[in-house]
Scaffold this motif. Structure first.
Motif, PDB file in Angstrom:
ATOM      1  N   GLU A  14     -21.897 -28.850 -19.172  1.00  9.69           N
ATOM      2  CA  GLU A  14     -22.296 -27.627 -19.188  1.00  9.69           C
ATOM      3  C   GLU A  14     -23.138 -27.410 -20.613  1.00  9.69           C
ATOM      4  OE1 GLU A  14     -19.160 -24.634 -20.072  1.00  9.69           O
ATOM      5  OE2 GLU A  14     -20.591 -23.096 -20.649  1.00  9.69           O
TER       6      GLU A  14
ATOM      7  N   ASN B  62     -25.216 -20.943 -19.219  1.00 11.31           N
ATOM      8  CA  ASN B  62     -24.619 -19.806 -19.132  1.00 11.31           C
ATOM      9  C   ASN B  62     -25.734 -18.892 -18.897  1.00 11.31           C
ATOM     10  OD1 ASN B  62     -21.741 -20.195 -19.783  1.00 11.31           O
ATOM     11  ND2 ASN B  62     -22.929 -21.577 -21.169  1.00 11.31           N
TER      12      ASN B  62
ATOM     13  N   GLU C 121     -23.582 -19.968 -14.607  1.00 11.26           N
ATOM     14  CA  GLU C 121     -22.225 -19.382 -15.044  1.00 11.26           C
ATOM     15  C   GLU C 121     -22.570 -18.109 -15.517  1.00 11.26           C
ATOM     16  OE1 GLU C 121     -20.193 -21.744 -17.714  1.00 11.26           O
ATOM     17  OE2 GLU C 121     -20.300 -23.700 -16.881  1.00 11.26           O
TER      18      GLU C 121
ATOM     19  N   ASP D  38     -17.558 -17.599 -14.928  1.00 11.08           N
ATOM     20  CA  ASP D  38     -17.097 -18.143 -15.918  1.00 11.08           C
ATOM     21  C   ASP D  38     -15.891 -17.341 -16.617  1.00 11.08           C
ATOM     22  OD1 ASP D  38     -17.045 -20.158 -17.878  1.00 11.08           O
ATOM     23  OD2 ASP D  38     -19.051 -19.297 -18.999  1.00 11.08           O
TER      24      ASP D  38
ATOM     25  N   LYS E  96     -14.229 -20.640 -13.183  1.00 13.35           N
ATOM     26  CA  LYS E  96     -13.555 -21.430 -14.171  1.00 13.35           C
ATOM     27  C   LYS E  96     -12.822 -20.782 -15.097  1.00 13.35           C
ATOM     28  CE  LYS E  96     -16.747 -23.806 -16.715  1.00 13.35           C
ATOM     29  NZ  LYS E  96     -17.979 -24.070 -17.523  1.00 13.35           N
TER      30      LYS E  96
ATOM     31  N   GLN F  70     -10.988 -24.734 -18.172  1.00 10.61           N
ATOM     32  CA  GLN F  70     -11.649 -24.898 -19.441  1.00 10.61           C
ATOM     33  C   GLN F  70     -10.831 -25.103 -20.900  1.00 10.61           C
ATOM     34  OE1 GLN F  70     -15.401 -22.659 -19.933  1.00 10.61           O
ATOM     35  NE2 GLN F  70     -14.276 -21.159 -18.765  1.00 10.61           N
TER      36      GLN F  70
END
Ligand code: C2E
Ligand code: MG
Length: 625
Positions: free
Chosen positions: A403, A458, A490, A520, A541, A577
């Motif tokens: 990421e 992101n 994300e 996310d 996630k 996460q």
């Protein structure tokens, strides 16, 4: 014989009693005849000459008379066709002449208003036609009589009962007469008034505009300084207005604003309301007590909350309000506006649709935020941004991707965390440029890796709603040659917003490019579970907070378990996460999560620190000595 000699001879022929001596007279006459005979030819000639001259003069007189009458005719035509009315009055204010326009302007009959009629009678006639609402003709006449010619040209303006305004000019002449001209200035005055109104009002809603608001605020401050009375400034902003414009178009936005302006006007009662920007309004209210300000705020918020119907759609906005009171919260216009604005910012940050009162601590925060915004603007060009990469592992432990996490290394502030600068960049729109830079750099970096690992980026909700996200992703992939299947975007729960169809359309187009989309931080907000089915993403996630809480709170573990089941049930990959401990990793394996990310797998670091993972040969170190 000359006339004088003849007269002298005649005197001689006159006797003392006045009678004439006939003999002497006879001699005189005969002498005169002789002489006359002698001069006849001469006289005839002069008579001829004189006659000719007289004829010439006569002709020239006729000509000049014709010229004069032509001139009169032209003058008459000019007077009749003048746009101004015109009159001439003698010193006693009796009409000598007037033109047709004058009669038309006042609707006067030429049988009444004709040479010889006095101005007083004209006024009486005008009054009988209803021209002078309430004005007595005698008074008007007395006023006209009182005008003093020695003062020169006099300008007057008269408003007639039918709402027309006539501008009059009185020109005194040297002999005591007056020439008066009349102009109907109604249209011009209306146009002037309209221009003046437009300069101070907002064309869409009819409310006072920013210029008018500034003047009103300055005036209110001046007055408050004299009277010692305080007042309150409310700074207001619509919530979700931009979305209405984006989704339903500007006509819908305009309809909503017009309707809202009417409702706000009613709700703010005696307070002064202005529209100072697209969806920004200001109120200057004559109250200072917190309870009254709060009541006003409530009325406004309720008024704004009512739906507006537009082509079958129900449009809905909210209203956030910040308030600052004079003089405690600001002793001049600049400070007062800035502080009401700071309170508004707080109202929005606290969840919108509410009123917040200014507190000094807000001022400090606002200043910090502005400083940060200014620095952010320079950060890109100064190359202060960097990317760190955090490894993502399949549940068996094998690293399958990274990421990308943005870092801002400020020359003075040091490392600024994304949680601090991303919201600021979102608010001022800079996130669009920054986001494009991140996309390009991440794709460039990943395309250079020998191993085709995945990379996730992101994406801010602002990029999805206001930028050309699909275009930016497409361009980054084309430019760098990264295979779309290796890129994952994300998006967190805030991305979905109220505009379901727009979000869905963007996501479908992204998916059509071949990139993967993940949700996310799932569970951090209150996103409806139905979204999981409706939007075409590939992965969820689970939020770090749930994972961290699992050890202490049995409920969190149960939630994580059910999210995993739910995700699997609808065919999504489920990732965890914030995995820091082996026990957490074991739990995730137990509930059959697809993969995990966290300090246990690896921290977010510059990609050089993961050279072996991406398959890049490590730099050869020379042996010391
Ligand atoms: P996120 O997308 O949820 O990123 C994960 C955050 O959790 C990262 O924080 C990461 O360093 C941290 N993290 C990962 N594993 C662990 C762990 O085991 N323990 C703990 N305590 N923390 C862990 P970071 O880098 O501070 O980023 C914070 C947030 O900033 C991100 O949350 C993301 O929402 C946002 N962000 C970062 N980079 C970007 C970017 O390029 N664009 C946008 N729009 N947002 C970004
Ligand atoms: Mg993330």
């Amino acid at each position: 014989m000359t006339h004088r000699l003849f007269a002298r001879q005649l005197a001689k022929a006159t006797k003392a009693d006045g009678t004439l001596d006939v003999a002497a007279l006879g001699a005189l006459v005969s002498a005169a005849y002789d002489e006359a005979d002698h001069d006849r030819s001469m006289t005839d000639r002069s008579i001829r000459l004189m006659t000719e001259e007289l004829k010439a003069r006569h002709n020239s007189l006729i000509e000049s008379e014709a010229r004069l009458s032509e001139q009169n005719r032209l003058f008459d035509a000019a007077l009749s066709h003048m746009s101004h009315g015109l009159c001439m009055f003698d010193a006693e204010l009796r009409l000598q002449v007037c033109n047709r326009r004058y009669l038309e302007m006042f609707g006067y009959s030429p049988d009444v208003v004709k040479p010889g009629v006095s101005l007083l009678d004209i006024y009486r006639y005008g009054a009988s036609l209803g021209h002078y609402a309430g004005d007595d003709p005698e008074d008007l006449f007395a006023a006209a009589r009182a005008e003093r010619p020695e003062l020169g040209r006099i300008l007057l303006r008269r408003r007639l009962a039918d709402d027309r305004t006539i501008s009059m000019t009185l020109h005194p002449l040297a002999d005591g007469r007056w020439v008066t001209t009349y102009e109907d200035v109604t249209d011009r005055l209306r146009a002037d008034a309209k221009i003046a109104h437009m300069a101070m009002h907002d064309a869409l809603t009819g409310l006072a505009n920013r210029a008018s608001f500034t003047a009103q605020l300055d005036f209110t401050i001046e007055r408050a300084r004299v009277t010692g009375d305080g007042f309150t400034l409310l700074c207001m902003d619509l919530d979700r207005f931009k979305e209405i414009n984006d989704v339903f178009g500007h006509a819908a936005g305009d309809t909503l604003l017009r309707d809202l302006a009417r409702r706000l006007t009613r709700a703010c009662r005696e307070a002064y309301l202005a529209r100072v920007g697209g969806d920004e309004f200001m109120i200057v209210a004559p109250c200072t007590q917190a309870s009254s300000i709060a009541a006003l705020g409530r009325r406004l918020i309720e008024a704004a909350a009512q739906d507006v119907l537009f082509e079958g759609h129900r449009l809905k906005v909210g209203l956030s309000i910040g308030s600052a009171t004079f003089p405690t919260d600001g002793a001049d216009a600049t400070a007062l506006v800035a502080n009401a604005d700071a309170a508004l910012y707080r109202a929005k940050a606290d969840g919108r649709g509410r009123i917040r009162f200014f507190e000094p601590v807000m001022d400090l925060r606002l200043r910090e935020k502005r400083d940060l915004q200014q620095d952010l603007q320079l950060a890109l060009e100064r190359g202060e941004f960097a990317l760190h990469f955090q490894p993502q592992a399949a549940i068996g432990g094998e690293i399958v991707g990274f990421e990308a996490l943005l870092r801002w290394i400020h020359p003075v502030r040091g490392l600024v965390p994304p949680a601090t600068f991303i919201p600021v960049a979102e608010e001022c729109g800079l996130i669009l440029t920054i986001g494009e830079w991140v996309l390009r750099e991440v794709c460039r970096e990943a395309a250079s890796w020998p191993r085709p690992l995945t990379v996730s980026v992101n994406i801010s909700p602002v990029q999805l709603r206001h930028g050309d996200l699909v275009g930016a992703v497409h361009a980054a992939l084309l430019e760098t040659g990264l295979s779309p299947g290796r890129l994952e975007l994300e998006l967190d729960e805030n991305t979905w917003g109220d505009d379901f169809s727009m979000t869905l359309s963007v996501l479908c187009r992204l998916k059509a490019l071949g990139v993967r989309v993940s949700m996310d931080d799932f569970g951090a907000g209150y996103v409806a579970l139905s979204y999981l089915q409706s939007f075409p993403f590939d992965k969820i996630k689970i939020g770090r907070a749930f994972v961290a809480d699992m050890d202490r709170n049995g409920q969190s573990a149960a939630i994580v378990r059910s999210i995993a089941e739910l995700g699997r049930g609808i065919g999504l990959d489920v990732w965890a996460q914030g995995i820091e401990k082996q026990s957490q990793a074991a739990f995730m394996a137990d509930i059959a999560c697809t993969g995990m990310q966290g300090h246990l797998v690896g921290r977010a670091l510059p990609i050089g620190d993961y050279a072996d993972v991406i398959g890049r040969p490590l730099p050869v170190r020379r042996k010391a000595g």
